[in-house]
Design an enzyme around this catalytic site. Structure first.
Site, PDB file in Angstrom:
ATOM      1  N   CYS A  52      48.644  39.863  25.480  1.00 38.50           N
ATOM      2  CA  CYS A  52      48.518  41.696  24.712  1.00 38.50           C
ATOM      3  C   CYS A  52      47.269  41.331  23.871  1.00 38.50           C
ATOM      4  O   CYS A  52      46.094  40.440  23.130  1.00 38.50           O
ATOM      5  CB  CYS A  52      49.430  42.581  23.870  1.00 38.50           C
ATOM      6  N   CYS A  55      46.905  39.500  20.598  1.00 37.51           N
ATOM      7  CA  CYS A  55      46.578  38.229  20.448  1.00 37.51           C
ATOM      8  C   CYS A  55      44.791  38.485  20.364  1.00 37.51           C
ATOM      9  O   CYS A  55      44.538  37.172  19.912  1.00 37.51           O
ATOM     10  CB  CYS A  55      47.068  37.796  22.037  1.00 37.51           C
ATOM     11  N   ASP A 461       7.972  44.922  40.304  1.00 42.84           N
ATOM     12  CA  ASP A 461       7.268  44.241  39.884  1.00 42.84           C
ATOM     13  C   ASP A 461       6.709  44.010  42.294  1.00 42.84           C
ATOM     14  O   ASP A 461       7.870  45.143  43.138  1.00 42.84           O
ATOM     15  CB  ASP A 461       7.435  42.865  40.242  1.00 42.84           C
ATOM     16  N   ASP A 650      10.062  39.344  39.333  1.00 40.61           N
ATOM     17  CA  ASP A 650      10.711  38.119  39.505  1.00 40.61           C
ATOM     18  C   ASP A 650       9.334  36.624  39.301  1.00 40.61           C
ATOM     19  O   ASP A 650       9.842  35.591  39.068  1.00 40.61           O
ATOM     20  CB  ASP A 650      10.223  37.508  41.248  1.00 40.61           C
ATOM     21  N   ASP A 654       6.521  37.997  34.432  1.00 42.31           N
ATOM     22  CA  ASP A 654       7.689  39.696  34.294  1.00 42.31           C
ATOM     23  C   ASP A 654       8.809  39.467  33.196  1.00 42.31           C
ATOM     24  O   ASP A 654       9.262  40.237  32.991  1.00 42.31           O
ATOM     25  CB  ASP A 654       8.203  39.739  36.064  1.00 42.31           C
TER      26      ASP A 654
END
Length: 769
Positions: A52, A55, A461, A650, A654
């Site tokens: 729960c 916890c 890009d 990539d 970038d």
């Protein structure tokens, strides 16, 4: 490690057996810990008796004051504790001791032990359900007899006998079958806390205790049937909740189950032997038969076969591998034997890295999750206050009819359920991450999907993102061999697509000599080194100092991509490239526009190639020759306009823009720096994965909001009805169990959406929530 049924277990004295068990866990846990830079470590441990939101709060707050502990996150859906700490400041032994002293039972996060623990817990719950069901049926038969006798001629002695027989059946059943709730409640109270099992235990105990009191004094009305039947339905709800959560278990857990347990190692003398996958070391040779899973990352040295790589790439078509091809752990060898030279094993494989990313995504705290945690934390005090107020109010209204008041208060204790709130976010989060993983999309950031759903502008890009990132030189034959070899030596130090293409082309014509001095890469500009006392540069024309006249004389195609080599006594040399668009780039851009996103193109390339790509894809806003600082400036400009920017890139140049953006995505073959900065990573060549990620993110946000609405609506309706005395304890138990099940089932609609998508072959169904 034995699994326990309870939510928050009892605090027990640490004896010698506990110390031995803890020592064994510590030794095993270190084998699963992942070393980061310096003395920092990551580790995921299973918490077998976690149930729960209370916890979660207990464990996280209990560990918060440990020095050197950077992160401690508990996931309710997957029952996982994620730790990140500095060993010099806070030892793993100290962390594990702190958790186990709270009464929680930890176990390594290996799929086999989790499966066994889950099966044991399921069997024990089933036994408890069977016991409660058997007792409920028999006590109910006795109660029917008593009810009939109250309107006929049953005497007090006979009625008392029936009550005592009911007590003999019900009381042992309550003690035995109710242990999952009683132990949890006792642990919470000993720790000075309240959790959801405290009101449940109180309700069952009050019903049984009141009935025993009435039996002892010869009263007409007892409620043994209500107590036992109530327990029966509560156990059914917990069992169904356990089964349904199994459907939404961690994507990382699913992945780890795909690992090969052992490998066939070929010794230098040619003999073969079977070793556990954990014992295989880099440099060894392993044999993989047709139909087996590849146990390690490595390079094929003998054989040719098709390999199902969907596990790590998301691509449905098998990939043909031959001598020199890289293969990855967890992928399936389909039709011929292979011999593989091992490069990575266990925690260093690509599969292990994917698992680490998934665990990070599942363990984090998004904004909605933090809201749910705060609301669930306030649940226990509120429900006890409401129940006490109900009891006192009914005593006043009912002219001191304490039995009726107590039963009404019991119904209030039971019907209020925080589990729906506790599961509202993690159940959706796990389902979304799992679904995207099957598509080859890795979610790194905990709130990555939440932010992706809010993005309204996509900035791309060009090279390696909208294009395949595999440009081919078109004028290589016009370059002098010595200049080609020099340029290739520089290019070998970079992962930029143009540099890699140049190196491959030069290597095809002969060995590329290594440079004697180190190469420096300047993001967005190029590479440089020193040759014979002179600086040599390979990069864009401005950085290489190429004038307009020299550029016009050397470059005959303004639409081609280019790299320039300058330095020394010889004139600058231009290398020209062409790069094909990703096959589904146009479809992706069109789909994102249709879903309401604005599109921009930012590229460090020249105007000619950038304009050509923008026109081909229908992108109206584009910027060429953008250095990293120019990209960041444009993103800040969009942000100042109130836009939430999705950046897709990539390259090394970038990475700053990916970190600056509201949310960012990078392909799997991007530079390591870009992958580190990105919130999501997609595998394979298909850019359409971006569309699915965006639509799953939108759908997941909708499901989270629906779950919140369902949880609040349930409590807003159920609690007033219970306080008004219109709900019995039995109906309250059914309603409470149903609320958490409904929220979890609603979250699993993400999987149903996937099945419809596969059937229809379209993404139209993605927006159906």
């Amino acid at each position: 490690m034995s699994a326990s049924l309870n939510c928050c277990p009892p605090v027990e004295l640490v004896n010698e057996a506990d110390r031995c068990e803890r020592a064994g866990l510590l030794a095993t846990a270190w084998s699963y810990a992942r070393s980061l830079e310096g003395d920092r470590y990551d580790l995921s441990l299973g918490v077998s008796n976690l149930h729960c939101p209370s916890c979660i709060d207990q464990i996280e707050r209990g560990l918060a004051d440990l020095p050197g502990l950077e992160q401690a996150r508990v996931n309710l859906s997957t029952r996982r504790l994620f730790l990140r700490w500095r060993e010099e400041s806070s030892s793993l032994d100290e962390i594990i001791s702190r958790v186990t002293e709270m009464g929680y039972r930890l176990a390594p996060m290996d799929s086999e032990s989790r499966l066994q623990a889950g099966e044991r817990e399921e069997r024990e719950l089933l036994r408890a359900v069977a016991l409660a069901g058997f007792a409920a049926a028999n006590v109910m038969l006795l109660s029917v007899s008593v009810w009939s006798g109250l309107v006929s001629d049953m005497g007090p002695a006979t009625r008392a006998l029936m009550h005592w027989v009911s007590a003999l059946i019900a009381l042992p059943t309550v003690v035995i079958a109710g242990r999952p709730f009683f132990r949890s409640a006792l642990a919470a109270l000993r720790g000075g806390r309240l959790n959801m099992d405290v009101p449940i235990s109180l309700a069952v105990t009050l019903a049984a205790g009141m009935s025993l009191s009435e039996t002892m004094r010869g009263g007409e009305h007892v409620y043994f049937d209500a107590a036992v039947t109530l327990l029966f339905f509560l156990l059914i709800g917990r069992y169904l909740d356990l089964r349904i959560r199994g459907k939404a278990r961690s994507a990382a857990e699913n992945l780890m189950a795909m690992r090969a347990a052992s490998a066939t190692v070929i010794d230098p003398d040619g003999r073969q032997r079977r070793l556990a996958a954990a014992q295989v070391e880099p440099g060894m040779m392993v044999a993989v038969a047709a139909g087996e899973r590849i146990p390690v990352d490595g390079t094929v040295v003998q054989g040719r076969s098709d390999v199902d790589t969907a596990l790590v790439t998301g691509e449905s078509l098998p990939r043909t591998v031959a001598e020199g091809t890289s293969v990855f752990a967890g992928t399936l060898n389909l039709n011929a034997a292979l011999r593989i030279r091992v490069t990575s094993t266990e925690d260093t494989t690509l599969l292990a890295e994917i698992v680490n990313l998934m665990e990070a995504a599942e363990q984090g705290r998004a904004r909605y999750q933090r809201l749910a945690d705060r609301v669930a934390r306030a649940y226990a005090p509120v429900v006890h206050i409401l129940s006490a107020a109900t009891f006192l109010g009914w005593l006043w209204v009912g002219s001191l009819d304490w039995q009726l008041a107590l039963l009404t208060a019991v119904a209030v204790l039971i019907i209020t359920c925080p589990c729906a709130l506790g599961l509202a976010v993690p159940a959706v989060q796990v389902a979304a991450v799992d679904r995207l993983l099957r598509r080859g999309i890795l979610v790194k950031a905990a709130d990555g999907l939440e932010r992706l759903a809010q993005a309204d502008v996509a900035v791309f890009d060009k090279t390696g993102t909208l294009t395949l990132g595999r440009p081919e030189p078109i004028n290589i034959k016009d370059i002098a061999p010595n200049r080609l070899q020099l340029a290739a030596g520089l290019a070998a130090a970079s992962k930029h697509p143009l540099a890699r293409a140049l190196y491959r082309a030069a290597e095809a014509q002969g060995p590329v000599p290594a440079l004697t001095r180190s190469v420096i890469e300047t993001p967005g500009m190029g590479l440089s080194t020193e040759v014979n006392g002179c600086e040599v540069r390979l990069g864009n024309r401005s950085w290489c100092g190429v004038g307009e006249q020299a550029a016009e004389g050397a470059a005959g195609n303004d639409l081609a991509m280019e790299l320039w080599l300058s330095g020394g006594a010889e004139p600058p040399v231009c290398f020209q490239f062409r790069d094909a668009l990703r096959p589904d780039a146009l479809h992706t851009i069109t789909a994102l526009k249709k879903h309401g996103l604005g599109i921009e193109l930012l590229s460090g390339d020249r105007s000619g190639p950038v304009e050509q790509v923008a026109c081909s894809l229908g992108i109206e806003t584009w910027h060429a020759e953008c250095r990293p600082d120019a990209k960041i400036a444009r993103l800040k400009e969009l942000s100042a306009q109130g836009k939430r920017v999705l950046m897709v890139g990539d390259g090394l140049n970038d990475a700053p823009a990916l970190a600056e953006a509201f949310v960012s995505v990078s392909p799997a073959d991007a530079s390591e720096v870009s992958q580190t900065a990105a919130d999501l990573i997609f595998q394979g060549e298909s850019l359409d994965a971006l569309v699915e990620a965006q639509q799953v993110a939108v759908s997941a946000r909708g499901l989270v909001l629906q779950n919140f609405a369902l949880a609040f609506l349930y409590n807003a309706i159920a609690v007033p009805f219970a306080m008004a005395g219109m709900v019995t304890p039995l109906v309250a138990a059914v309603a409470m169990s149903a609320s958490s099940i409904v929220v979890t089932v609603n979250s699993l609609r993400l999987y149903a959406m996937k099945r419809r998508l596969m059937t229809d072959g379209t993404d139209a169904k993605l927006s159906g929530l």
